[in-house]
Design a protein around this motif. Structure first.
Motif, PDB file in Angstrom:
ATOM      1  N   ALA A  74       1.250  -8.995   5.431  1.00 47.80           N
ATOM      2  CA  ALA A  74       0.470  -7.915   4.827  1.00 47.80           C
ATOM      3  C   ALA A  74       1.095  -6.552   5.128  1.00 47.80           C
ATOM      4  O   ALA A  74       1.146  -5.681   4.255  1.00 47.80           O
ATOM      5  CB  ALA A  74      -0.971  -7.969   5.318  1.00 47.80           C
ATOM      6  N   ARG A  75       1.576  -6.377   6.352  1.00 50.38           N
ATOM      7  CA  ARG A  75       2.229  -5.107   6.702  1.00 50.38           C
ATOM      8  C   ARG A  75       3.501  -4.909   5.892  1.00 50.38           C
ATOM      9  O   ARG A  75       3.780  -3.808   5.417  1.00 50.38           O
ATOM     10  CB  ARG A  75       2.520  -5.053   8.200  1.00 50.38           C
ATOM     11  CG  ARG A  75       1.275  -4.773   9.031  1.00 50.38           C
ATOM     12  CD  ARG A  75       1.614  -4.475  10.480  1.00 50.38           C
ATOM     13  NE  ARG A  75       2.225  -5.600  11.190  1.00 50.38           N
ATOM     14  CZ  ARG A  75       1.551  -6.626  11.701  1.00 50.38           C
ATOM     15  NH1 ARG A  75       0.248  -6.672  11.596  1.00 50.38           N
ATOM     16  NH2 ARG A  75       2.196  -7.593  12.328  1.00 50.38           N
ATOM     17  N   ARG A  76       4.288  -5.992   5.723  1.00 50.91           N
ATOM     18  CA  ARG A  76       5.508  -5.896   4.899  1.00 50.91           C
ATOM     19  C   ARG A  76       5.164  -5.535   3.471  1.00 50.91           C
ATOM     20  O   ARG A  76       5.812  -4.689   2.854  1.00 50.91           O
ATOM     21  CB  ARG A  76       6.274  -7.221   4.929  1.00 50.91           C
ATOM     22  CG  ARG A  76       7.357  -7.292   5.946  1.00 50.91           C
ATOM     23  CD  ARG A  76       8.310  -8.456   5.707  1.00 50.91           C
ATOM     24  NE  ARG A  76       7.681  -9.706   5.349  1.00 50.91           N
ATOM     25  CZ  ARG A  76       7.275 -10.643   6.189  1.00 50.91           C
ATOM     26  NH1 ARG A  76       7.402 -10.465   7.481  1.00 50.91           N
ATOM     27  NH2 ARG A  76       6.738 -11.760   5.760  1.00 50.91           N
ATOM     28  N   GLU A  77       4.148  -6.209   2.907  1.00 54.40           N
ATOM     29  CA  GLU A  77       3.746  -5.926   1.531  1.00 54.40           C
ATOM     30  C   GLU A  77       3.259  -4.488   1.402  1.00 54.40           C
ATOM     31  O   GLU A  77       3.572  -3.803   0.428  1.00 54.40           O
ATOM     32  CB  GLU A  77       2.663  -6.903   1.078  1.00 54.40           C
ATOM     33  CG  GLU A  77       3.171  -8.310   0.874  1.00 54.40           C
ATOM     34  CD  GLU A  77       2.061  -9.332   0.633  1.00 54.40           C
ATOM     35  OE1 GLU A  77       0.862  -8.974   0.729  1.00 54.40           O
ATOM     36  OE2 GLU A  77       2.400 -10.496   0.371  1.00 54.40           O
ATOM     37  N   GLY A  78       2.510  -4.006   2.378  1.00 53.76           N
ATOM     38  CA  GLY A  78       2.031  -2.627   2.361  1.00 53.76           C
ATOM     39  C   GLY A  78       3.171  -1.635   2.452  1.00 53.76           C
ATOM     40  O   GLY A  78       3.167  -0.594   1.788  1.00 53.76           O
ATOM     41  N   PHE A  79       4.179  -1.942   3.265  1.00 55.11           N
ATOM     42  CA  PHE A  79       5.351  -1.089   3.405  1.00 55.11           C
ATOM     43  C   PHE A  79       6.090  -0.967   2.072  1.00 55.11           C
ATOM     44  O   PHE A  79       6.442   0.126   1.649  1.00 55.11           O
ATOM     45  CB  PHE A  79       6.275  -1.655   4.487  1.00 55.11           C
ATOM     46  CG  PHE A  79       7.537  -0.874   4.687  1.00 55.11           C
ATOM     47  CD1 PHE A  79       7.510   0.362   5.303  1.00 55.11           C
ATOM     48  CD2 PHE A  79       8.756  -1.377   4.262  1.00 55.11           C
ATOM     49  CE1 PHE A  79       8.674   1.085   5.493  1.00 55.11           C
ATOM     50  CE2 PHE A  79       9.925  -0.669   4.442  1.00 55.11           C
ATOM     51  CZ  PHE A  79       9.890   0.572   5.067  1.00 55.11           C
ATOM     52  N   VAL A  80       6.282  -2.091   1.406  1.00 55.16           N
ATOM     53  CA  VAL A  80       6.965  -2.076   0.104  1.00 55.16           C
ATOM     54  C   VAL A  80       6.134  -1.300  -0.909  1.00 55.16           C
ATOM     55  O   VAL A  80       6.676  -0.491  -1.676  1.00 55.16           O
ATOM     56  CB  VAL A  80       7.244  -3.522  -0.384  1.00 55.16           C
ATOM     57  CG1 VAL A  80       7.742  -3.526  -1.814  1.00 55.16           C
ATOM     58  CG2 VAL A  80       8.255  -4.196   0.529  1.00 55.16           C
TER      59      VAL A  80
END
Length: 148
Positions: free
Chosen positions: A133-139
């Motif tokens: 979720a953090r990776r997706e939010g970063f992107v």
């Protein structure tokens, strides 16, 4: 998106076996299945279509995950589902993890759908979901920064 409802209903009017066959077909997978999963999956009618597609493919996900073309649809479906439904998909794949580990496509699905973490236990799975979720939010932040 509001004009897509009829087309989505038409596609999802097919049986689970027919949809699985579409997911295994190179053209069907890219043109039909991706047409659902590449839409704005958080908004109606795509959100309900994504859930309906998952419901119809349940019980067929492990064979699709090991398929040369079908594995692509399973990975995209995992990414398009809301978090609670992702756990359902992972649970089905976990039941077939030994079979999936036997081929490259299956191993890619095992990794993308967090099957190993699921088998390790709830805390490992939840930690992996949080990292995802953090990776997706970063992107999303990067993309919105370019557009905004």
């Amino acid at each position: 998106p509001r004009l897509a409802g009829g087309a989505l209903d038409g596609v999802l009017g097919h049986t689970g076996e027919e949809l699985a066959a579409l997911a295994r077909d190179p053209l069907g997978s890219r043109c039909v299945i991706d047409g659902i999963l590449d839409g704005p999956v958080a908004e109606p009618p795509f959100s309900s279509a994504t859930s309906a597609l998952f419901d119809k493919l349940q019980g067929r996900l492990a064979p699709l995950a090991a398929d040369r073309v079908g594995h692509h649809a399973v990975r995209k479906l995992f990414g398009a589902l809301p978090p609670a439904r992702r756990a359902e998909l992972t649970q089905e794949l976990a039941a077939a993890s030994h079979r999936l580990e036997g081929c490259a496509m299956g191993r890619a699905v095992v990794e993308a759908c967090l099957v190993r973490e699921y088998l390790e236990g709830e805390s490992a799975y939840n930690a992996a979901v949080g990292r995802m979720a953090r990776r997706e939010g970063f992107v999303d932040d990067i993309v919105q920064g370019r557009d905004g």
